[in-house]
Motif scaffolding. Structure first.
Motif, mmCIF file in Angstrom:
data_model
loop_
_atom_site.group_PDB
_atom_site.id
_atom_site.type_symbol
_atom_site.label_atom_id
_atom_site.label_comp_id
_atom_site.label_asym_id
_atom_site.label_seq_id
_atom_site.Cartn_x
_atom_site.Cartn_y
_atom_site.Cartn_z
ATOM 1 N N GLU A 5 35.632 43.733 21.090
ATOM 2 C CA GLU A 5 35.791 44.964 21.888
ATOM 3 C C GLU A 5 34.620 45.179 22.849
ATOM 4 O OE1 GLU A 5 36.546 48.240 19.250
ATOM 5 O OE2 GLU A 5 38.236 47.209 18.286
ATOM 6 N N ASN A 6 33.397 44.948 22.391
ATOM 7 C CA ASN A 6 32.209 45.122 23.230
ATOM 8 C C ASN A 6 31.938 43.816 23.972
ATOM 9 O OD1 ASN A 6 29.716 45.493 24.380
ATOM 10 N ND2 ASN A 6 28.717 46.263 22.532
ATOM 11 N N LYS A 7 32.188 43.794 25.270
ATOM 12 C CA LYS A 7 32.057 42.542 26.037
ATOM 13 C C LYS A 7 30.603 42.102 26.180
ATOM 14 C CE LYS A 7 36.429 42.263 26.315
ATOM 15 N NZ LYS A 7 37.079 41.399 25.311
ATOM 16 N N ASN A 8 29.644 42.951 25.809
ATOM 17 C CA ASN A 8 28.244 42.519 25.744
ATOM 18 C C ASN A 8 27.990 41.641 24.521
ATOM 19 O OD1 ASN A 8 27.355 43.828 28.089
ATOM 20 N ND2 ASN A 8 27.081 45.756 26.997
ATOM 21 N N ASN A 9 28.999 41.522 23.649
ATOM 22 C CA ASN A 9 28.908 40.673 22.457
ATOM 23 C C ASN A 9 29.750 39.400 22.594
ATOM 24 O OD1 ASN A 9 27.244 42.533 21.306
ATOM 25 N ND2 ASN A 9 28.718 43.309 19.817
ATOM 26 N N LEU A 10 30.195 39.109 23.828
ATOM 27 C CA LEU A 10 30.993 37.908 24.077
ATOM 28 C C LEU A 10 30.301 37.072 25.155
ATOM 29 C CD1 LEU A 10 33.681 36.330 23.593
ATOM 30 C CD2 LEU A 10 34.664 37.664 25.472
ATOM 31 N N GLU A 48 36.137 37.980 30.738
ATOM 32 C CA GLU A 48 35.175 39.072 30.900
ATOM 33 C C GLU A 48 34.144 38.974 29.778
ATOM 34 O OE1 GLU A 48 34.827 43.934 30.610
ATOM 35 O OE2 GLU A 48 36.836 43.025 30.661
ATOM 36 N N ALA A 49 32.913 38.566 30.126
ATOM 37 C CA ALA A 49 31.888 38.312 29.117
ATOM 38 C C ALA A 49 30.545 38.136 29.801
ATOM 39 C CB ALA A 49 32.238 37.048 28.331
ATOM 40 N N LEU A 50 29.470 38.131 29.014
ATOM 41 C CA LEU A 50 28.161 37.758 29.534
ATOM 42 C C LEU A 50 28.127 36.242 29.718
ATOM 43 C CD1 LEU A 50 25.715 40.019 27.465
ATOM 44 C CD2 LEU A 50 26.970 40.527 29.567
ATOM 45 N N THR A 51 27.356 35.779 30.706
ATOM 46 C CA THR A 51 27.424 34.365 31.092
ATOM 47 C C THR A 51 26.176 33.590 30.682
ATOM 48 O OG1 THR A 51 26.563 34.930 33.282
ATOM 49 C CG2 THR A 51 28.967 34.794 33.032
ATOM 50 N N ILE A 52 26.391 32.290 30.411
ATOM 51 C CA ILE A 52 25.319 31.350 30.074
ATOM 52 C C ILE A 52 25.312 30.276 31.155
ATOM 53 C CG2 ILE A 52 24.385 29.804 28.324
ATOM 54 C CD1 ILE A 52 24.788 32.623 27.245
ATOM 55 N N GLY A 53 24.136 29.944 31.667
ATOM 56 C CA GLY A 53 24.063 28.933 32.716
ATOM 57 C C GLY A 53 22.855 28.027 32.559
ATOM 58 N N ILE A 54 22.955 26.852 33.145
ATOM 59 C CA ILE A 54 21.842 25.908 33.221
ATOM 60 C C ILE A 54 21.525 25.724 34.694
ATOM 61 C CG2 ILE A 54 21.092 23.540 32.778
ATOM 62 C CD1 ILE A 54 22.892 23.538 30.316
ATOM 63 N N ASP A 55 20.360 26.168 35.089
ATOM 64 C CA ASP A 55 19.921 26.094 36.489
ATOM 65 C C ASP A 55 20.873 26.819 37.442
ATOM 66 O OD1 ASP A 55 17.521 24.733 36.117
ATOM 67 O OD2 ASP A 55 18.503 22.777 36.110
ATOM 68 N N GLU A 56 21.511 27.898 36.981
ATOM 69 C CA GLU A 56 22.311 28.748 37.868
ATOM 70 C C GLU A 56 22.240 30.182 37.375
ATOM 71 O OE1 GLU A 56 26.522 27.930 37.882
ATOM 72 O OE2 GLU A 56 26.526 27.313 35.791
ATOM 73 N N GLU A 57 22.370 31.121 38.312
ATOM 74 C CA GLU A 57 22.220 32.529 37.970
ATOM 75 C C GLU A 57 23.267 32.953 36.943
ATOM 76 O OE1 GLU A 57 19.758 34.585 38.502
ATOM 77 O OE2 GLU A 57 18.830 32.831 39.448
ATOM 78 N N SER A 58 22.817 33.549 35.864
ATOM 79 C CA SER A 58 23.698 33.978 34.785
ATOM 80 C C SER A 58 22.916 34.949 33.897
ATOM 81 C CB SER A 58 24.186 32.766 33.983
ATOM 82 O OG SER A 58 23.133 31.860 33.753
ATOM 83 N N THR A 59 23.611 35.570 32.946
ATOM 84 C CA THR A 59 22.939 36.547 32.070
ATOM 85 C C THR A 59 21.823 35.882 31.266
ATOM 86 O OG1 THR A 59 25.171 37.492 31.789
ATOM 87 C CG2 THR A 59 23.398 38.466 30.508
ATOM 88 N N TYR A 60 22.100 34.696 30.753
ATOM 89 C CA TYR A 60 21.094 33.880 30.071
ATOM 90 C C TYR A 60 21.019 32.545 30.809
ATOM 91 C CZ TYR A 60 20.984 37.066 26.046
ATOM 92 O OH TYR A 60 20.830 38.167 25.229
ATOM 93 N N LYS A 61 19.838 32.213 31.335
ATOM 94 C CA LYS A 61 19.723 31.022 32.175
ATOM 95 C C LYS A 61 18.628 30.095 31.641
ATOM 96 C CE LYS A 61 17.455 31.052 36.170
ATOM 97 N NZ LYS A 61 17.089 31.191 37.597
ATOM 98 N N ALA A 62 18.968 28.815 31.461
ATOM 99 C CA ALA A 62 17.969 27.791 31.159
ATOM 100 C C ALA A 62 17.494 27.183 32.475
ATOM 101 C CB ALA A 62 18.571 26.713 30.264
#
Length: 446
Positions: free
Chosen positions: A213-218, A227-241
């Motif tokens: 239900e809480n999209k900040n937990n997906l 619809e979710a928070l994003t993970i990225g590698i060398d690209e802009e995202s909520t969590y970025k490596a």
């Protein structure tokens, strides 16, 4: 269903990687555990060494006599044929018979549940997450689809309040779960024998995502249409490596989170796909409240999973790796990892296709993925739960591979064919019984 009233748990297909994790769990909480499987394996041998009663013949008389209707739960794997006599024995007598996914749903319903979904990366991501949570002191049990090297088990912990599960999309199993925090690692087409087409499998993943239900937990990789928070590698995202480098065989990298920059994290599994898996686990653990220090320590100490880029031999003159990859995307990931680590070396890939339907559905993609290796040996298709499909053979798939350095081999001729190669890097790939051949290949190469 009240698990407290159950004294006995009977598994049909107990040797499966997911089923055996459940078997260990039920034994840990004091239940009598026994069951059937088609063939003996390393896993069934381990379970029997732990005191479980397992047989390999579909025979009703081998069911323990004290497994009564009122005190027994029966768990089945989807691979069991409807003609299975033991299964029918339980059904005809109105025993409680559940699929593995249904039981996972019951166990995790009243816990804080982390669910890891996706066509690739589930086992690695959930194993890293389970390791992080366990090492940080969380009251966790993680049910995993692989044997984690740190624990030599597919079950981490014995916690009562927090669970980590792989959310399996096969036959829509993951819809039985009740996730509090979840991720979807990928939504590639797969299991088309169940879903029919790619849009149907994507719809199923959307239905799973809607359970959070809480999209900040997906969490999803950048670009996945959910619809979710994003993970990225060398690209802009909520969590970025970013600032990624390889030092002494480890990835060393920095991470931008919504609240901080974490410097110089270390992670030992090769391949950008594994870096993405680690990032998924990091984001989920941070959201739960795990400290940065605990996450960093756990990432650095994670040893990997058997049959996931698992080193069998690692010397100056020879490297032998075993991997579970059974989809073109996974084979591409293995290829990327091996080329990054050994850029100028000759690579021999030994592949066992898994399922006739998957081979048929992705033949051109398999051919393209496998053609990237310098030399290819191919075994016959491992049928698993399927009957043969006319015209779909390993020979047919081999004919599509453009690389001329290719050969169809029997299991008997496999070791001599490997020894005849001058490749420095050798990789076995597949989800069938090729894993059972690994010890003999390793012994021959040493």
């Amino acid at each position: 269903m009240n698990l407290n009233q159950i004294h006995n748990v009977y598994f049909i297909g107990i040797g499966g990687i997911g089923m055996s994790a459940l078997a260990r769990y039920f034994q840990n909480i004091g239940k009598n555990v026994s069951g059937y499987d088609k063939t003996p394996t390393f896993l069934t041998a381990e379970l029997m060494a732990n005191g479980m009663n397992i047989h390999f013949e579909d025979k009703i008389s081998l069911i323990p006599a004290d497994y009564y209707l009122e005190n027994t739960l029966v768990i089945i794997t989807p691979a069991v044929p409807v003609s299975h006599s033991e299964w029918n024995y339980f059904l005809e007598r109105d025993y409680v018979v559940k699929k593995r996914a249904e039981v996972l749903g019951i166990i995790t319903k009243d816990t804080f549940c982390f669910a890891v979904a996706g066509t690739h990366g589930k086992t690695t991501t959930s194993s890293i997450l389970g390791h992080i949570l366990y090492e940080s002191g969380a009251d966790v049990t993680a049910f995993l689809g692989g044997i984690v090297e740190n624990y030599n088990s597919n079950l981490i912990g014995n916690g009562k309040t927090v669970t980590v599960v792989e959310a399996d999309e096969f036959d829509r199993s993951f819809l039985h779960l009740h996730p509090d925090i979840a991720c979807v690692t990928s939504m590639d087409a797969d299991h088309l024998d169940v879903y029919g087409d790619k849009s149907a499998i994507e719809d199923s993943f959307r239905e799973f995502a809607d359970k959070v239900e809480n999209k900040n937990n997906l969490f999803v990789p950048k670009g996945l249409p959910l619809e979710a928070l994003t993970i990225g590698i060398d690209e802009e995202s909520t969590y970025k490596a970013f600032n990624i480098r390889i030092e002494k065989g480890f990835y060393v990298f920095d991470v931008q989170t919504p609240t901080e920059i974490i410097k110089d994290l270390q992670f030992g599994l090769p391949g950008r796909h594994n870096l993405m898996n680690a990032m998924m686990a990091l984001a989920m653990a941070k959201t739960y409240g795990t400290t940065t220090e605990s996450i960093a320590k756990a990432l650095a100490t994670f040893k990997g999973i058997q049959r996931r880029f698992s080193y069998q031999i690692k010397t100056e003159n020879l490297v032998y790796v075993d991997d579970y990859a059974h989809h073109p995307t996974e084979i591409n990931a293995v290829h990327q990892a091996v080329r990054e680590l050994y850029p100028n070396e000759k690579v021999l890939a030994i592949f066992q296709p898994h399922l006739f339907s998957r081979t048929k559905d992705f033949a051109d993609d398999f051919a393209k993925s496998l053609s990237q290796f310098d030399e290819i040996l191919m075994l016959e298709i491992y049928p698993a739960r399927e009957l043969t499909i006319e015209g779909i053979t390993s020979s047919w798939l081999l004919s599509k591979i453009e690389n001329p350095n290719k050969k169809l081999v029997s299991k008997t001729d496999l070791v001599p064919s490997i020894l005849a190669s001058n490749a420095k890097i050798i990789i076995t790939i597949g989800a069938g019984d090729i894993g059972e051949l690994v010890p003999n290949i390793k012994k021959a190469l040493l």
